[in-house]
Write an enzyme that holds these catalytic residues in place. Structure first.
Site, PDB file in Angstrom:
ATOM      1  N   SER A 136      -8.439  -3.877  -1.977  1.00  0.00           N
ATOM      2  CA  SER A 136      -8.013  -3.595  -3.348  1.00  0.00           C
ATOM      3  C   SER A 136      -9.044  -2.662  -3.951  1.00  0.00           C
ATOM      4  O   SER A 136     -10.190  -2.612  -3.486  1.00  0.00           O
ATOM      5  CB  SER A 136      -7.954  -4.896  -4.157  1.00  0.00           C
ATOM      6  OG  SER A 136      -7.893  -4.641  -5.548  1.00  0.00           O
ATOM      7  N   TYR A 150     -11.918 -13.048  -6.698  1.00  0.00           N
ATOM      8  CA  TYR A 150     -10.964 -12.190  -5.997  1.00  0.00           C
ATOM      9  C   TYR A 150     -11.639 -10.897  -5.561  1.00  0.00           C
ATOM     10  O   TYR A 150     -11.497 -10.462  -4.407  1.00  0.00           O
ATOM     11  CB  TYR A 150      -9.762 -11.879  -6.886  1.00  0.00           C
ATOM     12  CG  TYR A 150      -8.817 -10.872  -6.284  1.00  0.00           C
ATOM     13  CD1 TYR A 150      -7.959 -11.240  -5.240  1.00  0.00           C
ATOM     14  CD2 TYR A 150      -8.790  -9.558  -6.728  1.00  0.00           C
ATOM     15  CE1 TYR A 150      -7.110 -10.311  -4.667  1.00  0.00           C
ATOM     16  CE2 TYR A 150      -7.943  -8.624  -6.166  1.00  0.00           C
ATOM     17  CZ  TYR A 150      -7.095  -8.999  -5.127  1.00  0.00           C
ATOM     18  OH  TYR A 150      -6.257  -8.069  -4.560  1.00  0.00           O
TER      19      TYR A 150
END
Length: 283
Positions: A136, A150
């Site tokens: 990401s 995350y």
């Protein structure tokens, strides 16, 4: 493009994984895809002669090894591996429990490592292959309040993919870490984004950012997952594939901001940071 390669895609029943699988099948590739729910996967993709749906538990090494074995037994080989399975986790570092944090790492990090360990003997034997690890932009820049854990999992994906690329280059195998920005999938939906069991009222900014992701950003992301899937296929067919693949203008903008901030800190504190070596002795 050639379409004789065999792809193995995890987390394929929804989101980018599902879009990628559908596009691969349309282009004539052979695809083995995994999900925790076989029924959900079969319903989402449909029946295809060149498609092998598999139920797989990422956190179970035996289950992962069985999925790889079935893929090779069915198609004869595996050429491109996409570690796509994962989920988002919102919440400040103080709010999230040890169990919540570890579960995110178990899926987003150790699940991919389980796949890599199982598939590498086969890729080494055939002397070719390409492993895509989906990270990401949050794995390159961590300046997202409420997404620390995350981001940490995706930073880990960046780190081990860079090492993996160096380790397997001599075997004729490639590795690419993919860093998407915001793409219009169900990633921010309730079944893909976990929130803290014990929210703390003190973290008003985190709640605001969490709500914005769930309500305003969800469904309005600028990225087209069809184009992201096409970009990955293009890279898989490239002779000189990159180790780092950023997807989306927003990902590019944030990456350049991060590199600029790091460069600024390096130069601003050079006089302090470079004075830490042992003093040279006079001749």
């Amino acid at each position: 493009m050639e379409s004789n390669k065999v792809w193995f895609v995890t987390g394929a029943s929804k989101g980018l994984g599902l879009t990628l699988v559908k596009q691969l099948l349309e282009k004539g590739y052979s695809v083995a895809a995994t999900s925790r729910s076989l029924n959900q996967l079969e319903e989402a993709v449909g029946a295809h002669s060149n498609f092998l749906p598999l139920a797989m538990d990422l956190q179970n090494e035996a289950s992962v090894a069985e999925a790889i074995t079935k893929t090779i037994g069915h198609f004869g080989s595996v050429d491109v591996v996409v570690n796509n399975a994962g989920y988002g986790l919102a919440g400040s570092l103080e709010e999230l429990t040890d169990a919540e944090a570890r579960q995110n790492f178990d899926v987003n990090v150790f699940g991919s490592l389980n796949v890599i360990r199982s598939v590498m003997p086969h890729l080494r034997k055939q002397g070719s292959g390409h492993i895509f690890n989906i990270a990401s932009i949050g794995g390159f820049t961590g300046s997202f309040p409420g997404f620390g854990i995350y981001c940490a999992t995706k930073f880990a994906v960046h780190g081990f993919t860079e090492s993996l690329a160096a380790e397997i280059k001599g075997f004729g195998i490639k590795a690419t870490v993919v860093s998407p920005g915001y793409f219009r999938t169900n990633f921010l939906a309730a079944d893909s984004l976990s929130t803290p069991q014990n929210e703390l009222a003190a973290y008003a900014e985190v709640r605001e950012i969490q709500a914005a992701h769930q309500n305003q950003i969800n469904g309005n992301q600028p990225g087209d997952p069809e184009k992201a899937a096409n970009a990955m296929i293009t890279v898989a067919e490239a002779e000189n594939a990159p180790v780092h693949l950023f997807l989306g203008q927003d990902a590019y903008d944030l990456a350049y901001q991060k590199m600029g901030a790091v460069t600024k800190d390096l130069e601003s504190w050079r006089s302090v940071g470079t004075t830490t070596g042992f003093a040279k002795e006079m001749a």
